[in-house]
Motif scaffolding. Structure first.
Motif, mmCIF file in Angstrom:
data_model
loop_
_atom_site.group_PDB
_atom_site.id
_atom_site.type_symbol
_atom_site.label_atom_id
_atom_site.label_comp_id
_atom_site.label_asym_id
_atom_site.label_seq_id
_atom_site.Cartn_x
_atom_site.Cartn_y
_atom_site.Cartn_z
ATOM 1 N N SER A 248 11.070 -72.310 -66.317
ATOM 2 C CA SER A 248 10.492 -71.902 -67.600
ATOM 3 C C SER A 248 10.907 -72.867 -68.699
ATOM 4 C CB SER A 248 10.953 -70.479 -67.947
ATOM 5 O OG SER A 248 10.543 -69.551 -66.958
ATOM 6 N N PHE B 241 12.713 -66.304 -74.099
ATOM 7 C CA PHE B 241 13.533 -66.244 -72.894
ATOM 8 C C PHE B 241 13.978 -64.826 -72.542
ATOM 9 C CE2 PHE B 241 14.182 -70.846 -73.461
ATOM 10 C CZ PHE B 241 14.041 -71.246 -72.148
ATOM 11 N N ILE C 141 14.767 -69.516 -64.924
ATOM 12 C CA ILE C 141 14.977 -69.978 -66.294
ATOM 13 C C ILE C 141 14.810 -71.494 -66.385
ATOM 14 C CG2 ILE C 141 16.751 -70.276 -68.075
ATOM 15 C CD1 ILE C 141 17.657 -67.465 -67.568
ATOM 16 N N CYS D 241 14.101 -61.648 -70.753
ATOM 17 C CA CYS D 241 13.564 -61.053 -69.528
ATOM 18 C C CYS D 241 14.545 -60.020 -68.966
ATOM 19 C CB CYS D 241 13.313 -62.140 -68.479
ATOM 20 S SG CYS D 241 14.795 -63.088 -68.056
ATOM 21 N N ILE E 116 9.423 -63.879 -68.019
ATOM 22 C CA ILE E 116 9.864 -64.776 -69.085
ATOM 23 C C ILE E 116 8.686 -65.362 -69.849
ATOM 24 C CG2 ILE E 116 11.048 -66.954 -69.595
ATOM 25 C CD1 ILE E 116 12.796 -66.455 -67.137
ATOM 26 N N SER F 63 18.702 -71.037 -73.528
ATOM 27 C CA SER F 63 18.430 -70.778 -72.110
ATOM 28 C C SER F 63 19.731 -70.623 -71.330
ATOM 29 C CB SER F 63 17.592 -71.919 -71.518
ATOM 30 O OG SER F 63 18.272 -73.156 -71.603
ATOM 31 N N THR G 247 17.814 -66.247 -61.002
ATOM 32 C CA THR G 247 17.795 -66.378 -62.459
ATOM 33 C C THR G 247 17.846 -67.832 -62.885
ATOM 34 O OG1 THR G 247 18.895 -64.241 -62.719
ATOM 35 C CG2 THR G 247 19.022 -65.772 -64.570
ATOM 36 N N ALA H 266 20.937 -67.202 -69.317
ATOM 37 C CA ALA H 266 21.380 -67.132 -67.923
ATOM 38 C C ALA H 266 22.767 -66.515 -67.821
ATOM 39 C CB ALA H 266 21.374 -68.533 -67.307
#
Length: 453
Positions: free
Chosen positions: A288, A256, A285, A258, A50, A78, A281, A82
């Motif tokens: 990050s 974001f 996230i 990834c 990420i 974000s 995850t 997810a």
């Protein structure tokens, strides 16, 4: 430091098989696979996928949307990231497929695989271009900061384009041309610490630069000379709507993304289940998100409306020889330099698959594709005047597709759940949001370009 989900996970084995039952506790098959990565290690790998150069542009995004506006958008992006991973993991368990390209083929047959391959190629080229842009802009500043002021002038090492070409030929090309570069994956383990240190420096330096900014200094944002801040400009804005706001969501999407690394990480997870990988995850996230928010907030509160689209450049005018800034710049440059070959690997793989399918390895094809891709990336880095253009264009096109549109579309095509089900409604919302965000942002960016030119 992998920006677009093409870090060391892409270089590891992707051959683990998956059970075809669809419930959330169905594990990946442990046949013919060694003990997998721990939960903490998987979180760390996902964060490496990420975190990347997007962190340098988020302060500019906050300056373009306001603090509250930025927080709302960052939370939205974000959260949707997810959720889209949740849909990919459900498809992974449902079909037994463990690669993004093959999910595209399952959903849309051959065109789907080609679409995903092209999107990944463009995304990785954009990521490499952003890294090359950082090298072009930061290398001269890094070299000059270690030299005495009277040595500055028209020295050759102050030409970022020349330095970029030299570094590409001497370092990047030899590493990228190797057929297997898995050993470079170890260097990406430093990425999180570099990003964490970067956030600390941004927070600390908030109190090193007073506001209003010194009146005897002028500075540049993009290609425009900007006057110094006044007292009234030292008040943070909560909401801002302008043409610059069009770059905000694409930059966040770019930051974001990834998703191409999620399924390989899932395959390597110890005791892999969908619920366990979803927890990986969510943690990755969330951490990050915190680093992004802290660095963007304090970067904005340092320079307010005058923050540069590449945050580190903003410090050069006021504290050009600061030790902390110099060390964080050097750390990021090393990370960027060693990450470009890692991002190049899946880009070259996508081109090779599109051109030759599953044909045996060929050195001529390998070398030609490597040189052409790196040449294109260097040209983009040299002629693109502002890193926000990379974030904006790539973020509004391929990032929005890989992050929002493809996961929702593939779920609707493969799962074939009733449209009234929660995940089907969520998938439709992902597709609609991705299309609206991508088309709107891209249109405004093009409109801004045409009028500014």
């Amino acid at each position: 430091m992998s920006l677009n989900g093409t870090g060391n996970a892409e270089l590891d084995s992707q051959s683990a098989t998956i059970e075809t039952e669809g419930d959330e506790t169905t594990p990946l098959s442990n046949a013919s696979r060694a003990k997998g990565a721990s939960f903490a290690s998987s979180v760390f790998n996902l964060m490496n996928a990420i975190m990347g150069s997007g962190i340098l542009g988020l302060a500019y995004a906050m300056a373009s949307t306001g603090i509250v506006g930025f927080c709302i958008l960052l939370t939205l992006v974000s959260g949707l990231a997810a959720y889209s991973i949740h849909l990919l993991l459900k498809l992974c368990d449902l079909t037994g497929i463990n690669s993004y390209e093959n999910l595209g083929e399952r959903a849309l047959e051959k065109p789907g695989k080609v679409l995903v391959g092209i999107a990944i190629l463009i995304q990785n080229v954009g990521a490499m271009s952003s890294y090359m842009f950082i090298l072009k802009s930061e290398l001269p500043a890094a070299i000059s900061s270690f030299l005495s002021p009277d040595q500055s002038g028209d020295a050759w090492y102050e030409d970022g384009r020349l330095l970029l070409i030299l570094v590409t030929l001497c370092v990047v090309l030899p590493l990228a041309i190797l057929p297997k570069i898995g050993f470079l994956g170890y260097t990406s383990s430093l990425a999180f610490f570099f990003m964490f240190y970067f956030a600390i420096v941004v927070v600390v330096k908030k109190w090193s630069i007073p506001c209003p900014l010194p009146h005897n200094i002028t500075f540049f944002i993009g290609s425009y000379q900007v006057s110094n801040a006044s007292d009234t400009e030292c008040t943070p804005k909560l909401f801002i709507v302008s043409s610059r706001s069009a770059y905000a969501i694409p930059t966040m999407a770019f930051s974001f993304l990834c998703h191409t690394a999620v399924l390989p990480i899932y395959c390597e997870l110890d005791r892999p289940t969908k619920a366990r990988m979803q927890n990986v995850t969510n943690v990755g996230i969330s951490l990050s998100f915190l680093l992004y928010l802290v660095s963007a907030l304090f970067g904005y509160l340092t320079f307010y409306a005058h923050v540069d689209s590449e945050l580190l450049l903003s410090y050069d005018v006021y504290i050009p020889r600061d030790i902390m800034v110099m060390t964080v710049r050097l750390a990021i440059l090393i990370s960027v330099l060693l990450t470009i070959p890692l991002i190049h690997f899946p880009a070259r793989k996508a081109v090779t698959l599109l051109l030759r399918g599953n044909s045996p390895f060929s050195w001529p094809t390998h070398i030609i594709v490597t040189v052409v891709i790196l040449g294109l990336v260097v040209m983009l880095a040299i002629f693109v005047p502002d890193i926000r253009n990379v974030f904006g264009v790539v973020g509004s096109t391929t990032s929005s597709c890989l992050l929002f549109v493809f996961p929702g579309l593939f779920y609707l095509r493969i799962a074939r759940q009733p449209l009234k089900s929660f995940d089907s409604i969520g998938a439709v919302c992902l597709v609609v949001f991705g299309l609206i965000m991508g088309v709107t942002s891209f249109s405004i960016i093009i409109f801004t370009w045409t009028h500014s030119s």
